[in-house]
Write an enzyme that holds these catalytic residues in place. Structure first.
Site, short mmCIF file in Angstrom:
data_model
loop_
_atom_site.label_atom_id
_atom_site.label_comp_id
_atom_site.label_asym_id
_atom_site.label_seq_id
_atom_site.Cartn_x
_atom_site.Cartn_y
_atom_site.Cartn_z
N TYR A 101 -2.76 -7.08 17.21
CA TYR A 101 -2.70 -6.53 16.12
C TYR A 101 -4.02 -5.44 15.96
O TYR A 101 -4.52 -4.43 15.93
CB TYR A 101 -3.17 -6.81 14.60
CG TYR A 101 -2.90 -6.13 13.13
CD1 TYR A 101 -1.81 -6.37 12.71
CD2 TYR A 101 -4.43 -5.91 12.57
CE1 TYR A 101 -2.15 -5.71 11.00
CE2 TYR A 101 -4.35 -5.72 11.69
CZ TYR A 101 -2.90 -5.24 10.73
OH TYR A 101 -3.24 -4.71 9.44
N THR A 130 -1.52 -7.67 -0.77
CA THR A 130 -0.62 -7.24 -0.96
C THR A 130 1.10 -7.97 -0.81
O THR A 130 0.18 -9.60 -0.12
CB THR A 130 -0.32 -6.07 0.07
OG1 THR A 130 -0.34 -6.16 1.75
CG2 THR A 130 -1.13 -4.91 -0.36
N ILE A 164 0.93 -1.65 0.28
CA ILE A 164 -0.39 -0.49 -0.12
C ILE A 164 1.02 1.35 -0.43
O ILE A 164 0.59 2.38 -0.93
CB ILE A 164 -1.19 0.14 1.20
CG1 ILE A 164 -2.52 -1.00 1.17
CG2 ILE A 164 -1.59 1.08 1.27
CD1 ILE A 164 -3.13 -1.04 2.61
N ILE A 218 -5.73 -6.52 1.65
CA ILE A 218 -5.42 -5.51 -0.03
C ILE A 218 -5.07 -6.68 -0.03
O ILE A 218 -3.70 -7.31 1.09
CB ILE A 218 -4.88 -4.45 0.62
CG1 ILE A 218 -6.04 -3.59 1.15
CG2 ILE A 218 -4.50 -3.85 -0.54
CD1 ILE A 218 -7.81 -3.22 0.72
N LYS A 239 -4.04 -1.22 16.09
CA LYS A 239 -4.64 -0.59 15.11
C LYS A 239 -6.01 0.31 15.67
O LYS A 239 -6.43 1.45 15.06
CB LYS A 239 -5.55 -1.88 13.49
CG LYS A 239 -4.39 -2.28 13.65
CD LYS A 239 -3.26 -0.97 12.53
CE LYS A 239 -2.22 -1.86 11.83
NZ LYS A 239 -1.39 -0.35 10.93
P1 NAD Z 1 3.72 -4.79 3.55
O1 NAD Z 1 3.94 -5.81 4.22
O2 NAD Z 1 3.13 -5.26 1.99
O3 NAD Z 1 4.97 -3.89 3.52
C1 NAD Z 1 5.26 -2.95 4.55
C2 NAD Z 1 5.72 -2.35 3.99
O4 NAD Z 1 6.71 -1.82 5.43
C3 NAD Z 1 7.34 -3.04 4.11
O5 NAD Z 1 7.99 -2.34 2.71
C4 NAD Z 1 8.26 -3.32 4.56
O6 NAD Z 1 10.06 -3.78 5.23
C5 NAD Z 1 7.81 -1.74 5.95
N1 NAD Z 1 8.60 -2.04 7.19
C6 NAD Z 1 7.63 -3.39 8.31
N2 NAD Z 1 8.74 -2.73 9.32
C7 NAD Z 1 9.07 -1.83 9.26
C8 NAD Z 1 9.50 -0.66 10.14
N3 NAD Z 1 9.75 -0.69 11.27
N4 NAD Z 1 10.44 0.07 9.88
C9 NAD Z 1 10.09 0.49 8.83
N5 NAD Z 1 9.62 0.39 7.52
C10 NAD Z 1 9.29 -1.46 8.08
O7 NAD Z 1 2.28 -4.22 4.40
P2 NAD Z 1 1.16 -3.40 3.35
O8 NAD Z 1 -0.45 -4.77 3.16
O9 NAD Z 1 1.01 -3.15 2.55
O10 NAD Z 1 0.05 -2.65 4.78
C11 NAD Z 1 0.24 -1.45 4.95
C12 NAD Z 1 -0.47 -0.76 6.20
O11 NAD Z 1 -1.57 -0.78 6.31
C13 NAD Z 1 -0.16 -1.62 7.42
O12 NAD Z 1 0.17 -0.34 8.44
C14 NAD Z 1 -1.18 -2.99 6.85
O13 NAD Z 1 -1.52 -3.07 9.18
C15 NAD Z 1 -2.37 -2.02 6.55
N6 NAD Z 1 -3.49 -2.73 6.47
C16 NAD Z 1 -2.93 -3.27 5.39
C17 NAD Z 1 -4.27 -4.28 4.66
C18 NAD Z 1 -3.77 -5.44 4.17
O14 NAD Z 1 -5.02 -6.29 3.86
N7 NAD Z 1 -2.87 -5.16 2.78
C19 NAD Z 1 -5.17 -4.00 5.94
C20 NAD Z 1 -5.35 -3.43 6.69
C21 NAD Z 1 -4.37 -2.76 6.89
#
Ligand code: NAD
Length: 252
Positions: A155, A192, A18, A190, A159
């Site tokens: 989690y 990812t 994202i 999503i 959140k």
């Molecule tokens: P992802 O795992 O695909 O990407 C996350 C990125 O964050 C990675 O590049 C990782 O290296 C980086 N990261 C992790 N720990 C870190 C740290 N300590 N410092 C700096 N960077 C760090 O995740 P995503 O699915 O793109 O999720 C992004 C955000 O959206 C998150 O906060 C997640 O909780 C939230 N979210 C995701 C979903 C989903 O379904 N994918 C749903 C609801 C919320």
């Protein structure tokens, strides 16, 4: 006219998922974007892709749990681009575990990245945005910040914390006359690397997630990026302390 023309943005965790889609969209809509992430190789690749598409971007190595690293990232942003208008606190990790199966160590790791990281990112952004005359901060919560799940104790807590922390920061900024807006975004599932990791490429596990969304499919990173773009841009100038749910009807 590009929707965030001339603005400077920092997006944490923007090397993948994202965050990456958000950095790309903000750059396409005219912002100069700093990608802050632990993963340098992926982050540099994201920067190269933005530049190849004609945008402006830079990578800073950032661990969102580290206050000094946050200060250095903002300093670097100001040195490169002179101001800060948009901060997207996106970095986060998934963790499955019930109240009984989650260890204190795992609990603290999840809060540290998902909640402390958002707190620190918001704090340093406010300081920089005060100097730039205002700005917009967007914090990534989740549908799991709105409803409970028996297997997401840590989690859910992180959140849910992001959701109300965002409202507190929004009220503080508004009442202090800072012209800084703070909002949260609540995605459904999503597709990812995070969700691919949860389902381990298992089609049945993926279908189980799909079935939770009345719209009939999972979201794509850009579905969230467009919501973040709206909150980051001046189009949402009357929106602060709000929670934007983008979940294909999951919580409806
Ligand atoms: P992802 O795992 O695909 O990407 C996350 C990125 O964050 C990675 O590049 C990782 O290296 C980086 N990261 C992790 N720990 C870190 C740290 N300590 N410092 C700096 N960077 C760090 O995740 P995503 O699915 O793109 O999720 C992004 C955000 O959206 C998150 O906060 C997640 O909780 C939230 N979210 C995701 C979903 C989903 O379904 N994918 C749903 C609801 C919320």
């Amino acid at each position: 006219m590009a929707r965030v023309a001339g603005k400077v943005a920092i997006v944490s965790g923007a090397a993948n998922g994202i965050g990456k889609a958000t950095a790309q969209l903000l750059a396409k809509e005219g912002a100069k974007v700093v990608i802050g992430d632990l993963k340098e190789e992926d982050g540099q690749k994201a920067v190269a892709e933005i530049k190849a598409a004609g945008g402006e971007a830079a990578f800073v190595k950032l661990n969102v749990t580290d206050e000094a690293a946050w200060k250095a990232a903002i300093e670097q942003t100001l040195k490169l681009y002179g101001r800060l208008d948009i901060a997207v606190n996106n970095a986060g990790i998934a963790y499955s575990g019930s109240v009984e199966s989650t260890s204190l160590e795992d609990w603290r790791r999840v809060q540290s990245i998902n909640l402390d990281g958002v707190f620190l990112g918001t704090q340093v952004a406010i300081e920089a945005m005060k100097k730039s005359g205002g700005g917009s901060i967007v914090n990534l919560s989740s549908i799991e910040g709105l409803i409970g799940d028996p297997m997401l104790a840590a989690y859910n807590a992180s959140k849910g914390g992001v959701r109300l922390f965002t409202k507190s920061a929004a009220l503080h900024c508004a009442k202090s006359g800072y012209k800084i807006r703070v909002n949260s975004v609540h995605p459904g599932y999503i597709w990812t690397p995070m969700v691919a990791g949860l389902t381990k490429e298992d089609a049945a596990a993926r279908q189980k997630l799909v079935d939770l969304h009345p719209i009939g499919h999972l979201g794509e990173p850009n579905d969230i990026a467009y919501g973040i773009l709206y909150l980051a841009s001046d189009e949402s100038k009357f929106v602060t302390g709000s929670e934007l749910v983008i979940d294909g009807g999951y919580t409806a």
